[in-house]
Write a protein that holds these residues in place. Structure first.
Motif, PDB file in Angstrom:
ATOM      1  N   SER A  69       3.010  24.521  -1.863  1.00  0.00           N
ATOM      2  CA  SER A  69       3.708  23.820  -2.594  1.00  0.00           C
ATOM      3  C   SER A  69       4.264  24.364  -4.138  1.00  0.00           C
ATOM      4  O   SER A  69       5.156  23.832  -4.599  1.00  0.00           O
ATOM      5  CB  SER A  69       3.271  22.460  -3.010  1.00  0.00           C
ATOM      6  OG  SER A  69       1.917  22.439  -3.373  1.00  0.00           O
ATOM      7  N   HIS A 103       2.922  21.964   6.454  1.00  0.00           N
ATOM      8  CA  HIS A 103       1.660  22.354   5.465  1.00  0.00           C
ATOM      9  C   HIS A 103       0.496  21.410   6.475  1.00  0.00           C
ATOM     10  O   HIS A 103       0.478  20.327   6.721  1.00  0.00           O
ATOM     11  CB  HIS A 103       1.792  21.561   4.136  1.00  0.00           C
ATOM     12  CG  HIS A 103       2.790  22.676   3.256  1.00  0.00           C
ATOM     13  ND1 HIS A 103       3.051  22.542   2.007  1.00  0.00           N
ATOM     14  CD2 HIS A 103       3.420  23.644   3.620  1.00  0.00           C
ATOM     15  CE1 HIS A 103       3.729  23.445   1.457  1.00  0.00           C
ATOM     16  NE2 HIS A 103       3.912  24.236   2.468  1.00  0.00           N
ATOM     17  N   TRP A 105      -2.784  21.368   4.847  1.00  0.00           N
ATOM     18  CA  TRP A 105      -3.868  20.931   4.102  1.00  0.00           C
ATOM     19  C   TRP A 105      -3.041  19.925   2.684  1.00  0.00           C
ATOM     20  O   TRP A 105      -2.019  20.634   2.273  1.00  0.00           O
ATOM     21  CB  TRP A 105      -4.674  22.034   3.223  1.00  0.00           C
ATOM     22  CG  TRP A 105      -5.539  21.799   2.139  1.00  0.00           C
ATOM     23  CD1 TRP A 105      -6.746  20.994   2.508  1.00  0.00           C
ATOM     24  CD2 TRP A 105      -5.135  21.596   0.767  1.00  0.00           C
ATOM     25  NE1 TRP A 105      -7.343  20.786   1.185  1.00  0.00           N
ATOM     26  CE2 TRP A 105      -6.522  21.194   0.107  1.00  0.00           C
ATOM     27  CE3 TRP A 105      -4.064  22.139  -0.107  1.00  0.00           C
ATOM     28  CZ2 TRP A 105      -6.506  21.338  -1.125  1.00  0.00           C
ATOM     29  CZ3 TRP A 105      -4.124  22.031  -1.387  1.00  0.00           C
ATOM     30  CH2 TRP A 105      -5.406  21.546  -1.932  1.00  0.00           C
ATOM     31  N   HIS A 106      -3.666  19.060   2.483  1.00  0.00           N
ATOM     32  CA  HIS A 106      -2.812  18.266   1.176  1.00  0.00           C
ATOM     33  C   HIS A 106      -4.082  17.887   0.437  1.00  0.00           C
ATOM     34  O   HIS A 106      -5.180  17.312   0.900  1.00  0.00           O
ATOM     35  CB  HIS A 106      -2.211  16.929   1.898  1.00  0.00           C
ATOM     36  CG  HIS A 106      -1.275  17.346   2.707  1.00  0.00           C
ATOM     37  ND1 HIS A 106       0.120  17.405   2.231  1.00  0.00           N
ATOM     38  CD2 HIS A 106      -0.964  17.756   3.925  1.00  0.00           C
ATOM     39  CE1 HIS A 106       1.158  17.646   3.212  1.00  0.00           C
ATOM     40  NE2 HIS A 106       0.362  17.729   4.414  1.00  0.00           N
ATOM     41  N   ARG A 107      -4.093  17.978  -0.952  1.00  0.00           N
ATOM     42  CA  ARG A 107      -4.958  17.876  -1.575  1.00  0.00           C
ATOM     43  C   ARG A 107      -4.980  16.361  -1.916  1.00  0.00           C
ATOM     44  O   ARG A 107      -4.187  15.737  -2.110  1.00  0.00           O
ATOM     45  CB  ARG A 107      -4.770  18.387  -3.229  1.00  0.00           C
ATOM     46  CG  ARG A 107      -5.870  18.027  -4.293  1.00  0.00           C
ATOM     47  CD  ARG A 107      -5.644  18.681  -5.539  1.00  0.00           C
ATOM     48  NE  ARG A 107      -5.788  20.136  -5.516  1.00  0.00           N
ATOM     49  CZ  ARG A 107      -6.934  20.766  -5.496  1.00  0.00           C
ATOM     50  NH1 ARG A 107      -8.112  20.263  -5.424  1.00  0.00           N
ATOM     51  NH2 ARG A 107      -6.722  22.242  -5.491  1.00  0.00           N
ATOM     52  N   LYS A 112       0.078  15.851  -4.990  1.00  0.00           N
ATOM     53  CA  LYS A 112       0.938  16.279  -4.120  1.00  0.00           C
ATOM     54  C   LYS A 112       0.798  18.069  -3.756  1.00  0.00           C
ATOM     55  O   LYS A 112       1.639  18.521  -3.261  1.00  0.00           O
ATOM     56  CB  LYS A 112       2.487  15.995  -4.513  1.00  0.00           C
ATOM     57  CG  LYS A 112       2.642  14.501  -4.642  1.00  0.00           C
ATOM     58  CD  LYS A 112       4.029  14.252  -4.706  1.00  0.00           C
ATOM     59  CE  LYS A 112       4.448  12.636  -5.088  1.00  0.00           C
ATOM     60  NZ  LYS A 112       4.097  12.066  -3.857  1.00  0.00           N
ATOM     61  N   SER A 114      -0.202  20.926  -1.731  1.00  0.00           N
ATOM     62  CA  SER A 114      -0.389  21.238  -0.164  1.00  0.00           C
ATOM     63  C   SER A 114      -0.075  22.555   0.103  1.00  0.00           C
ATOM     64  O   SER A 114       0.630  23.403  -0.699  1.00  0.00           O
ATOM     65  CB  SER A 114       0.528  20.282   0.604  1.00  0.00           C
ATOM     66  OG  SER A 114       2.013  20.609   0.235  1.00  0.00           O
ATOM     67  N   GLU A 134      -1.612  14.685  11.836  1.00  0.00           N
ATOM     68  CA  GLU A 134      -2.311  14.365  10.550  1.00  0.00           C
ATOM     69  C   GLU A 134      -3.547  13.373  10.705  1.00  0.00           C
ATOM     70  O   GLU A 134      -3.675  12.922  11.914  1.00  0.00           O
ATOM     71  CB  GLU A 134      -1.305  13.632   9.574  1.00  0.00           C
ATOM     72  CG  GLU A 134      -0.178  14.399   9.156  1.00  0.00           C
ATOM     73  CD  GLU A 134      -0.458  15.464   8.534  1.00  0.00           C
ATOM     74  OE1 GLU A 134      -1.263  15.713   7.614  1.00  0.00           O
ATOM     75  OE2 GLU A 134       0.262  16.662   8.735  1.00  0.00           O
ATOM     76  N   ASP A 138      -8.341  15.939   4.696  1.00  0.00           N
ATOM     77  CA  ASP A 138      -7.460  16.672   4.009  1.00  0.00           C
ATOM     78  C   ASP A 138      -6.703  17.674   4.712  1.00  0.00           C
ATOM     79  O   ASP A 138      -5.949  18.332   4.438  1.00  0.00           O
ATOM     80  CB  ASP A 138      -7.987  17.174   2.723  1.00  0.00           C
ATOM     81  CG  ASP A 138      -9.103  18.192   2.930  1.00  0.00           C
ATOM     82  OD1 ASP A 138      -9.772  18.219   4.215  1.00  0.00           O
ATOM     83  OD2 ASP A 138      -9.770  18.807   1.941  1.00  0.00           O
ATOM     84  N   HIS A 139      -7.325  18.209   6.102  1.00  0.00           N
ATOM     85  CA  HIS A 139      -6.617  18.888   6.980  1.00  0.00           C
ATOM     86  C   HIS A 139      -6.089  18.384   8.114  1.00  0.00           C
ATOM     87  O   HIS A 139      -6.656  17.403   8.378  1.00  0.00           O
ATOM     88  CB  HIS A 139      -7.590  20.025   7.449  1.00  0.00           C
ATOM     89  CG  HIS A 139      -8.123  20.730   6.345  1.00  0.00           C
ATOM     90  ND1 HIS A 139      -7.316  22.166   6.334  1.00  0.00           N
ATOM     91  CD2 HIS A 139      -8.790  20.869   5.321  1.00  0.00           C
ATOM     92  CE1 HIS A 139      -8.047  22.939   5.349  1.00  0.00           C
ATOM     93  NE2 HIS A 139      -8.821  22.414   4.689  1.00  0.00           N
TER      94      HIS A 139
END
Length: 216
Positions: A69, A103, A105-107, A112, A114, A134, A138-139
Motif C-alpha cells: 500500500s 493484498h 495482509w492487512h494491519r 489501512k 496492507s 479473507e 490479519d492474513h
C-alpha cells in the motif's frame, strides 16, 4: 521441504517447500533465506528427477512496490532474491497468472496498511485454480490447484500428530485466545473446557469439520 512422487507419473518427483520468512525487517538475513532455498532446489535437481516445484507460505516480503500500500518495498534485497528464485527455477506466481494479485495482509486497525506477502509459486505449466479468502485474522487464506491429482486412498497409518489428543488440546487453547467468542473456527469448536490444561479430548468428524471437546 519434502519430496513426493507424482501419482500420475511415478517417475516424476514433486518438490514441496513451505516458507515463513523473517518478519523483523532484516533485509540481508531475509534475502539469504531465499538465496539458500534457491541453492537447495538447484542441488536437489541434480540428484532427483524433479518435475514439479511448489513453494507456498508467508514470505514476510513483497515482490515489488505494487504489492504494498506504500508503493515501495522496505526490503529490496529480499524482493530481488524472491524474483531471482522465480526466474532461476522457472516458477510462476499463480496469483499473478490468474490476475488475482490482491493484498494478503492487512494491519489491524484504521491504518489501512496492507501488502501481498503470502505467495504460491509453482513450476507447473498446466492451468491452475487460485482463490483468496479473507479471514478473521490479519492474513488471507490462499488456495491453489496446480493440476496434480490427489491420492484419495485412505492412509494405512493414522497421522499421529493430527490425531493426538495433545495436539487438539493445544490447538483449542490457541484458538480460544485469538478467536474470542466466535463459534466454529478452522473446523474446531471452541468450548469453555479447552482453556484448561490436560484432560481428555473427544474428536468427532462430520460435515461441519472436526469438533474437539475437552473434559477433565
Amino acid at each position: 521441504m519434502g519430496l513426493f512422487k507424482n501419482k500420475q507419473n511415478l517417475s516424476e518427483t514433486v518438490l514441496v517447500i513451505g516458507v515463513y520468512g523473517i518478519s523483523d525487517g532484516r533485509d540481508s538475513a531475509s534475502a539469504d533465506v531465499f538465496c539458500r532455498i534457491s541453492q537447495d532446489i538447484a542441488e536437489l535437481k541434480e540428484e532427483y528427477s524433479i518435475g514439479t516445484i511448489l513453494i507456498a507460505g508467508d514470505f514476510n516480503a513483497v515482490r515489488g512496490g505494487e504489492d504494498s500500500s506504500s508503493g515501495h518495498t522496505q526490503t529490496p534485497r529480499t524482493s530481488q532474491a524472491i524474483n531471482d528464485l522465480l526466474e532461476r527455477h522457472h516458477l510462476r506466481d499463480i496469483a499473478e497468472s490468474t490476475g488475482k494479485m490482491f493484498h494478503t495482509w492487512h494491519r489491524p486497525g484504521a491504518s489501512k496498511q496492507s501488502s501481498r506477502i503470502d505467495f504460491i509459486f509453482t513450476s507447473a505449466t498446466a492451468p491452475v485454480f487460485f482463490k483468496q479468502t479473507e479471514t478473521i485474522f490479519d492474513h488471507a487464506m490462499l488456495m491453489g490447484d496446480i493440476g496434480i491429482v490427489r491420492d484419495h486412498k485412505s492412509p494405512n497409518i493414522k497421522d499421529f500428530i493430527l490425531g493426538s489428543d495433545e495436539y487438539l488440546i493445544r490447538v483449542g487453547e490457541q484458538i480460544s485466545k485469538v478467536a474470542g467468542e466466535y463459534g466454529f473456527v478452522c473446523g474446531l469448536r471452541r468450548t469453555p473446557e479447552m482453556s484448561g490444561v490436560g484432560g481428555r479430548v473427544e474428536r468427532e468428524e462430520g460435515d461441519g469439520g472436526v469438533r474437539a471437546t475437552a473434559t477433565s
